[in-house]
Design a protein around this motif. Sequence first.
Motif, mmCIF file in Angstrom:
data_model
loop_
_atom_site.group_PDB
_atom_site.id
_atom_site.type_symbol
_atom_site.label_atom_id
_atom_site.label_comp_id
_atom_site.label_asym_id
_atom_site.label_seq_id
_atom_site.Cartn_x
_atom_site.Cartn_y
_atom_site.Cartn_z
ATOM 1 N N PRO A 705 -12.478 4.203 0.060
ATOM 2 C CA PRO A 705 -11.331 4.071 0.972
ATOM 3 C C PRO A 705 -11.743 3.767 2.414
ATOM 4 C CG PRO A 705 -11.749 6.376 0.495
ATOM 5 C CD PRO A 705 -12.684 5.599 -0.374
ATOM 6 N N MET A 706 -12.926 4.264 2.808
ATOM 7 C CA MET A 706 -13.285 4.156 4.219
ATOM 8 C C MET A 706 -14.814 4.113 4.359
ATOM 9 S SD MET A 706 -12.490 6.855 7.307
ATOM 10 C CE MET A 706 -10.716 6.640 7.194
ATOM 11 N N ALA A 707 -15.280 3.466 5.438
ATOM 12 C CA ALA A 707 -16.710 3.450 5.781
ATOM 13 C C ALA A 707 -16.830 3.478 7.292
ATOM 14 C CB ALA A 707 -17.394 2.203 5.209
ATOM 15 N N VAL A 708 -17.882 4.133 7.783
ATOM 16 C CA VAL A 708 -18.161 4.204 9.215
ATOM 17 C C VAL A 708 -19.373 3.323 9.505
ATOM 18 C CG1 VAL A 708 -18.747 5.683 11.157
ATOM 19 C CG2 VAL A 708 -17.230 6.540 9.361
ATOM 20 N N VAL A 709 -19.194 2.338 10.351
ATOM 21 C CA VAL A 709 -20.270 1.407 10.686
ATOM 22 C C VAL A 709 -20.551 1.493 12.182
ATOM 23 C CG1 VAL A 709 -19.677 -0.152 8.799
ATOM 24 C CG2 VAL A 709 -18.687 -0.530 11.058
ATOM 25 N N THR A 710 -21.674 0.886 12.588
ATOM 26 C CA THR A 710 -22.058 0.906 14.004
ATOM 27 C C THR A 710 -22.018 -0.508 14.561
ATOM 28 O OG1 THR A 710 -24.380 0.738 13.342
ATOM 29 C CG2 THR A 710 -23.522 2.928 13.798
ATOM 30 N N GLY A 711 -22.139 -0.601 15.890
ATOM 31 C CA GLY A 711 -22.128 -1.890 16.554
ATOM 32 C C GLY A 711 -23.362 -2.712 16.216
ATOM 33 N N PRO A 750 -5.865 3.553 -2.997
ATOM 34 C CA PRO A 750 -4.727 4.487 -3.098
ATOM 35 C C PRO A 750 -4.728 5.554 -2.024
ATOM 36 C CG PRO A 750 -5.722 4.096 -5.248
ATOM 37 C CD PRO A 750 -6.604 3.443 -4.266
ATOM 38 N N VAL A 751 -5.894 6.035 -1.628
ATOM 39 C CA VAL A 751 -5.947 7.089 -0.609
ATOM 40 C C VAL A 751 -5.391 6.578 0.718
ATOM 41 C CG1 VAL A 751 -7.509 8.528 0.770
ATOM 42 C CG2 VAL A 751 -7.885 8.287 -1.693
ATOM 43 N N ILE A 752 -5.771 5.359 1.107
ATOM 44 C CA ILE A 752 -5.278 4.785 2.361
ATOM 45 C C ILE A 752 -3.775 4.502 2.246
ATOM 46 C CG2 ILE A 752 -5.483 2.818 3.921
ATOM 47 C CD1 ILE A 752 -7.841 4.735 4.031
ATOM 48 N N THR A 753 -3.350 4.024 1.085
ATOM 49 C CA THR A 753 -1.923 3.721 0.892
ATOM 50 C C THR A 753 -1.073 4.985 1.022
ATOM 51 O OG1 THR A 753 -2.520 1.914 -0.604
ATOM 52 C CG2 THR A 753 -0.252 2.692 -0.675
ATOM 53 N N GLU A 754 -1.518 6.072 0.385
ATOM 54 C CA GLU A 754 -0.770 7.325 0.424
ATOM 55 C C GLU A 754 -0.800 7.943 1.810
ATOM 56 O OE1 GLU A 754 1.801 9.987 -1.169
ATOM 57 O OE2 GLU A 754 0.983 8.168 -2.116
ATOM 58 N N LEU A 755 -1.974 7.871 2.448
ATOM 59 C CA LEU A 755 -2.083 8.423 3.795
ATOM 60 C C LEU A 755 -1.190 7.657 4.768
ATOM 61 C CD1 LEU A 755 -3.662 10.710 5.177
ATOM 62 C CD2 LEU A 755 -5.378 9.030 5.848
ATOM 63 N N ASN A 756 -1.044 6.375 4.562
ATOM 64 C CA ASN A 756 -0.157 5.551 5.394
ATOM 65 C C ASN A 756 1.296 5.983 5.219
ATOM 66 O OD1 ASN A 756 0.775 3.417 7.015
ATOM 67 N ND2 ASN A 756 1.050 2.118 5.221
ATOM 68 N N LYS A 757 1.676 6.285 3.990
ATOM 69 C CA LYS A 757 3.044 6.738 3.719
ATOM 70 C C LYS A 757 3.334 8.051 4.434
ATOM 71 C CE LYS A 757 3.548 4.568 -0.818
ATOM 72 N NZ LYS A 757 3.744 4.818 -2.278
#
Length: 845
Positions: A705-711, A750-757
Amino acid sequence: MGDIKVVPILSATLICFIILQGAFLSGVHVDAAEQASADNGLGTNKGGGTASDTLDKEAVKMSYDGFSEEEKKIMEGTSSKQEFQAEVGRLMDIIINSLYSKKEIFLRELISNASDALDKIRFMSLTDPKVLGEGDQAKLEIHIEADKDAGTISISDTGIGMTKDDLMNNLGTIAKSGTSSFLEKMAKEGDMNLIGQFGVGFYSIYLVADSVTVITKNNDDDQQVWVSQADASFTISKDPRGNTIGRGTKITMKVKEDATEYLEEDQLRTLIKRYSEFINFPIYLQTTKTEEIEVPDEDAEAAEEKEEEEKKEDDDEVDVSDVDEEEEEKEDKPKTKKIKKTSKEWELVNQNKAIWVRPASEVTDEEYNNFFKSLTKEFDDPLEKIHFTAEGEIQFRSILFIPKKAPSDLFDKLQTKQNNLRLYVRRVFISDEFDDLMPRYLSFIRGVVDSEDLPLNVSREMLQQSRVLKVIKKKLVSKALDMMKKMAEAEERAVEEEEEAEEEEEAAEKAEAEGKEAAEEEEEEEEEDDEDGEAAIKKFKDFSDAFGKTIKLGIIEDTKNRKKLAKLLRFESTHTKDGETVSLSRYVKRMKEGQKHIYYIAGENKKDLESSPFLEKLKKRGYEVLYMTDPIDEYAVQHMDEFEDHKLMNATKEDLKFGDKEEKREKKRRDKAKEALKDFTDWYKKMLGDKVEKIIISNRLTTSPMAVVTGTYGYTANMERLMKAQALNDPSRYSFMASKKTIEINPYHPVITELNKKCQENPEDDETKELANLLYDSALIQAGFDIDDQTAFNARMMKLLSNGLGVDENAKFEDEPEDEPEEEEEAKGDEDGEEEEEDSKKEEL
């Protein structure tokens, strides 16, 4: 201004001194009046004895140099005393005390002089064989012996020797080189590779000696004796003993009290092996050996005979036939005892030959291996070698080796002077401490460098011109990299052949039986090639395992050879099997159609990297990703922008690009998702605040659902981990380079979709915020970053755990239950019963 005026005055004074010194050095003075009035030194005329007054030598005490008192008187009567000029005396003091940094150099210089003398007579014998003489005199050798009792060291050779004039010109005139004159004389007839160029090497003897006696015999003169105590005079006289050495020179020195360690055989042997191991002529050292031998024990035999006589008198009446046979055998054996016998022997010290002066085609692998072991004192054969001759501005010969194993202290010595390369000038060891012959990333290379015309300073301990060192270094580095390139190319060919063989096997499985039989016949013919290929793969794998880190260090430090070094790198990847690696060249060859970049990811180990969310889209596209698990990998790659026109791209940084047609279509879909999730991303960014720089729609996620990246230019999670792990880490530097984090979200998860709701329904809901923070923390952990607030993270996890188990957050903790009274009474009753039983047992006893 005063300081400015002093400089030209000092310069003019120095020039005058040099001119006067040259004039004084051109000859010596003979003053008969001073000879008669002098009252010290061996050159003083005390008695005027003659040869007819010579006494029986066996009854006369000999001095340290082998002359009796009577012979000395004869020499004094016939000698001429020569004196150095005052300035020359000062120069002698400089030579003895300042020119050389190590006392042990004296032995190298004297052996070099002896080698020159042997070279000269050998050169003359090419046109006139009679000059060598016969028997032992014809053997060209150097002998060294030490006498602890007398405190002397003697070095003798069977070289050309010196006449009286040679002694005055060469030993009486400092900085007058007999070798230089001989070279000038013989220049038209051939090249003589002699060593003495400056004419001061002989005087290094006074580093360890108080007085020196030189006995020399040239074919054109009588045997002469030169004596000096390193003061302002020396004496030259005809040897009253006649010709005792045949031909050559014998130098005997009286060792100073502070240099008695050089009287030890082991010390002399070590110095010979260190400095003169590869001299052309055999060097013999007189050694003392002690061994136990059995000799007849006369006292024991006499005692036994006496005992037998007494026994015989007591047993006269005993029959002889009753004597035991064993006693008869015992009587036949003579009585012996063991004693220690000391003997002197000549030991050949320089048994190893300078194989680098021979053509490479004439040297066998066994000779290379033996030479490597003697040079490095290792037990294993070298992994690879290269033997070459460099020509041009500086001519030299060299052999370089790559050891099979890296030394345990390889990286501990990177900041110290290297001693892996030994520098020789005409096979005479000069030094092995250099900072400029090899870059530090090649400090594991072992070998020798031998030059015929290397410009050294007078003491021959250092090079005079840094420009020359740069030329030598450039050639050595080039040849060392060629040696590694040869191994890498052999490995590449072997791997390609293996891959082709695997493809043929797969094709053969689907082919008919006839095709199979034909393939088997071809396989039998190629068995030997397969064995060579496996050996090549194993050799380079051993090299990469042992010295891969140093090659990566070279990527960082050596900008000129970076492209060559890049071809030596090996990494695991998403396409390699366990234990296999891939080169950058092979990576490029098997890139997918449309792929423009080389992708890599850095981390602690391959297992963690395989499950990284940063690889999801790359794997889906079938792109190969390099795993960089060595701590130095990411440092090294930062100095490589591209390889063969393909940019190296870190899969954990933002702005990941694929460069194919699919990327354009994906961008359109991301733009739509960005509009749809704009409110959600704004809310999320506001909630996280300064923890993140921005939130964008990801182009690399497919299942996460998510990733943390750097510059692009900041530290990655792996680099942050390495920086924090350094013991002397500078926090200010770390905070400067630490990049702000960027969140990439997968809009289709789905996690991002539900969190958006939930966000749209109630943006201020605490539970929604907790879930959003928990998602961010889990993405941090998965990316390899440290969590900013571990206490808050722990609280959120406990809350989630409580909700999952149906436990009320506000539920009260139950107190620890106390023991019930009944149990206590029962326990007390049991104890009383045990006490009563013990009391009754005591009463019964």
